[in-house]
Design a protein around this motif. Structure first.
Motif, mmCIF file in Angstrom:
data_model
loop_
_atom_site.group_PDB
_atom_site.id
_atom_site.type_symbol
_atom_site.label_atom_id
_atom_site.label_comp_id
_atom_site.label_asym_id
_atom_site.label_seq_id
_atom_site.Cartn_x
_atom_site.Cartn_y
_atom_site.Cartn_z
ATOM 1 N N ILE B 99 0.850 -1.200 0.000
ATOM 2 C CA ILE B 99 0.000 0.000 0.000
ATOM 3 C C ILE B 99 0.881 1.244 0.000
ATOM 4 O O ILE B 99 0.656 2.200 -0.744
ATOM 5 C CB ILE B 99 -0.944 -0.016 1.212
ATOM 6 C CG1 ILE B 99 -1.916 -1.180 1.096
ATOM 7 C CG2 ILE B 99 -1.707 1.293 1.317
ATOM 8 C CD1 ILE B 99 -2.777 -1.386 2.310
ATOM 9 N N ARG B 100 1.939 1.202 0.822
ATOM 10 C CA ARG B 100 2.867 2.334 0.854
ATOM 11 C C ARG B 100 3.525 2.535 -0.524
ATOM 12 O O ARG B 100 3.624 3.655 -1.021
ATOM 13 C CB ARG B 100 3.920 2.066 1.926
ATOM 14 C CG ARG B 100 5.113 2.968 1.825
ATOM 15 C CD ARG B 100 6.143 2.668 2.876
ATOM 16 N NE ARG B 100 7.427 3.168 2.441
ATOM 17 C CZ ARG B 100 8.358 2.435 1.856
ATOM 18 N NH1 ARG B 100 8.161 1.153 1.674
ATOM 19 N NH2 ARG B 100 9.474 2.967 1.463
ATOM 20 N N LEU B 101 3.922 1.418 -1.151
ATOM 21 C CA LEU B 101 4.570 1.534 -2.453
ATOM 22 C C LEU B 101 3.603 2.023 -3.517
ATOM 23 O O LEU B 101 3.996 2.731 -4.442
ATOM 24 C CB LEU B 101 5.177 0.190 -2.863
ATOM 25 C CG LEU B 101 6.445 -0.193 -2.119
ATOM 26 C CD1 LEU B 101 6.957 -1.528 -2.598
ATOM 27 C CD2 LEU B 101 7.518 0.855 -2.321
ATOM 28 N N LEU B 102 2.322 1.638 -3.383
ATOM 29 C CA LEU B 102 1.334 2.145 -4.343
ATOM 30 C C LEU B 102 1.267 3.664 -4.245
ATOM 31 O O LEU B 102 1.220 4.365 -5.253
ATOM 32 C CB LEU B 102 -0.042 1.557 -4.060
ATOM 33 C CG LEU B 102 -0.330 0.184 -4.651
ATOM 34 C CD1 LEU B 102 -1.684 -0.299 -4.195
ATOM 35 C CD2 LEU B 102 -0.295 0.232 -6.160
ATOM 36 N N LEU B 103 1.246 4.169 -3.007
ATOM 37 C CA LEU B 103 1.211 5.623 -2.833
ATOM 38 C C LEU B 103 2.451 6.268 -3.447
ATOM 39 O O LEU B 103 2.363 7.252 -4.182
ATOM 40 C CB LEU B 103 1.152 5.986 -1.346
ATOM 41 C CG LEU B 103 -0.139 5.673 -0.613
ATOM 42 C CD1 LEU B 103 -0.007 6.055 0.844
ATOM 43 C CD2 LEU B 103 -1.281 6.454 -1.235
#
Lengths: 306, 155, 117
Positions: B99-103
């Motif tokens: 999720i962090r990498l998607l952001l």
């Protein structure tokens, strides 16, 4: 790179052992060699290397030029961290407890001899992303007659990335570049973004299409070591994330470059004077042509007295 | 690389650089550890997913009795449930860090604005809130993993 | 396929999976079914009911998970393969085969689910 500001004033250990990873291309052999160097306050790693070369071992090979962190020639690995030799104080990397400085040639580059590395591949990748301003009007770009307009805000969008000195530390630190020789590397990609973010660049679509290939932006997985080691705070990791986001938005057609700079004439002679409208009436005795040639002198004294 | 009678040294760190972050000095760079963990958990998960798809195929392949047997192997502490527990840990970390990498990667959020260099010269992408998210992700995944361990082993 | 398109698929499946896996894991919480332990949540009755009601979600999940996983592994292997063209080609072909094979098994799980006897 986070600078240890206190290290600049700290005194290094009196004598440090400098261990250099040497390489001889004629025999193909590689070995560690150790030199003991007497230090002084403010001594950099490059100073130590120069001292070794002058006093101890003239066969030691390394590359340097400006000695002040501008040219980006003296990148090497100091105690397992890619750094510029001229910007690294001995006091920063050696302590009384461990007076050892290990120097290695930059990782992920071809070693020519000792600490000197080959940058051919690096610059080939840099050239691949077309690191220059592209305009439809090639004539205007090559033989400019006027200047392009740009606001300070637009400058701030890419200014940081334009500080790159091509020292190669980011490529040496990148974990993907370490295993994949086809990867373009953080430096080239950050420069690609620097020109895409520049409003003066007109053919950004062409550059984006150029980057939409295997082994380019999508090989980056944000380990961000490139930004952590960058000596100029260029932040390649941030640039690559913005570039990737831009490319993906462009692919789903939600991205357009908001503004492309046009040429503007210099401030002094903006436009030819407009002719007066027909209904305008001139004061009697005033000649417009004469007024253009010599500016009217307003008699200030007369005004004051009256 | 060879050129004439000279042989030059390819100084690549190779695969090890993406599996072991400490081959270079990574002080001030927890993103590198997150990257390595994301990669390792990803490799674990591909194996887990393949096994999971094959093992959930049991009812269709061998009927419900075999399925009940299959499921019973998860109860108690044994190699199968331990591997399952490891895979669940990998899953939690990979999802939350994902999720962090998607952001960061898809939307370019959490990496600050470009700024002019000023002391102490910390690049904006290392100051942005993605850095805080790394710590949140690590703590949260440990908590959820512990809860999953409770469900798998202790209930 | 262009690298950008593959990356888009990778991110799209990632978003999809975050939601679907949260659901897929949450239905295994024992308290939801009023049973004591994890294996009991996978009793034939519960699983049969779940597959009958949510089979489109399960199919979607398996597609997303297989594509995301195999493509991710392919990326890592391509990175490690360097510039060996034949190895790269083999990795690409094997990934496609792996995706197809795993999806066939996944679909068979749902289509071939036996009636509760």
């Amino acid at each position: 790179m986070v600078f240890d500001l206190k290290a600049a004033t700290r005194t290094p250990p009196r004598v440090v052992r400098i261990r250099v990873r040497r390489y001889n291309p004629e025999t193909g052999s590689s070995w560690w060699q150790e030199y003991e160097v007497e230090t002084y306050r403010g001594m950099t790693v490059l100073d130590a290397l120069l001292k070794i070369k002058a006093e101890r071992d003239h066969s030691l090979v390394f590359r340097y030029s400006c000695r002040m962190g501008v040219c980006g020639s003296c990148g090497l690995v100091v105690n397992k961290r890619p750094r510029l030799a001229c910007q690294t104080q001995i006091a920063e990397v050696a302590s009384e407890g461990r007076p050892v400085v290990e120097l290695e040639p930059l990782y992920n580059f071809t070693v020519l001899r000792d600490l000197a590395t080959d940058f051919t591949e690096f610059f080939r990748k840099h050239r691949f992303v077309k690191p220059y301003i592209l305009r439809r009007d090639v004539r205007e770009r090559e033989e400019p007659t006027l200047e392009y307009s740009q606001t300070p805000d637009e400058l701030a969008e890419y200014y940081e990335y334009s500080l790159c000195i091509s020292c190669g530390l980011c490529d040496a630190a990148c974990p993907v570049y370490a295993s994949d020789p086809n990867f373009l590397g953080p430096q080239a990609l950050a420069q690609a973004y620097r020109y895409i973010a520049d409003t003066r660049d007109e053919l950004w679509e062409e550059r984006l299409r150029l980057l939409d290939v295997e082994g380019s932006i999508f090989k980056c997985h944000f380990a961000a070591t490139c930004s952590a080691v960058c000596p100029k705070m260029v932040d390649p990791a941030g640039a690559i994330q913005r570039l990737r986001s831009t490319l993906l938005k462009y692919k789903v057609r939600v991205y357009r470059k908001t503004r492309v700079a046009k040429v503007v004439p210099p401030m002094e002679k903006r436009e030819p004077q407009k002719p007066l409208p027909p209904e305008a009436t001139l004061v009697e005795g005033v000649d417009l042509k004469l007024l253009e040639e010599e500016k009217p002198v307003i008699p200030v004294e007369k005004l004051l007295t009256s | 690389m060879e050129r004439g009678r000279f042989r030059f040294l390819e100084n690549r760190l190779g695969i090890i650089a993406s599996l072991y972050p400490w081959v270079i000095d990574i002080r001030g760079n927890p993103e590198r550890i997150a990257f390595t963990l994301h990669r390792i958990t990803g490799i674990i998960l591909v194996g887990f997913v393949a096994l999971h798809i094959i093992s959930t195929n049991t009812p269709a392949r061998a009927g419900w009795e075999a399925w009940v047997e299959e499921v019973q192997r998860l109860s108690g502490v044994n190699p199968v449930s331990l591997l399952f527990f490891i895979a669940m840990g990998a899953l939690v970390f990979h999802s939350l860090n994902g999720i962090r990498l998607l952001l960061v990667e898809l939307l370019a959020l959490g990496i600050g604005r470009p700024e002019k260099p000023k002391p102490p010269y910390i690049p904006p992408s290392l100051k942005g809130y993605q850095r805080t998210l790394i710590y949140i992700v690590s703590i949260l995944s440990l908590i959820i993993w512990a809860l999953m361990g409770y469900v798998i082993f202790l209930m | 396929m262009k690298a950008g398109t593959i990356a888009l698929i990778q991110y799209a499946t990632a978003i999809l999976m975050v939601l679907l896996i949260a659901w897929h894991v949450a239905v295994r919480i024992p308290w939801l079914h009023g049973v004591e332990d994890l294996p009991s949540t996978m009793s034939p009755e519960i699983i049969y009911d779940e597959v009958r009601r949510f089979w489109p979600l399960l199919i979607l999940l398996s597609i997303a998970v297989v594509i995301h996983g195999v493509n991710g592994l392919r990326g890592i292997l391509l990175e490690w393969a360097g510039s060996n063209e034949r190895l790269r080609f083999a990795i690409n072909i094997l990934s496609i085969l792996a995706i197809i094979a795993l999806l066939i098994v996944a679909v068979h799980t749902i289509v071939g689910l036996p009636e509760l006897g």
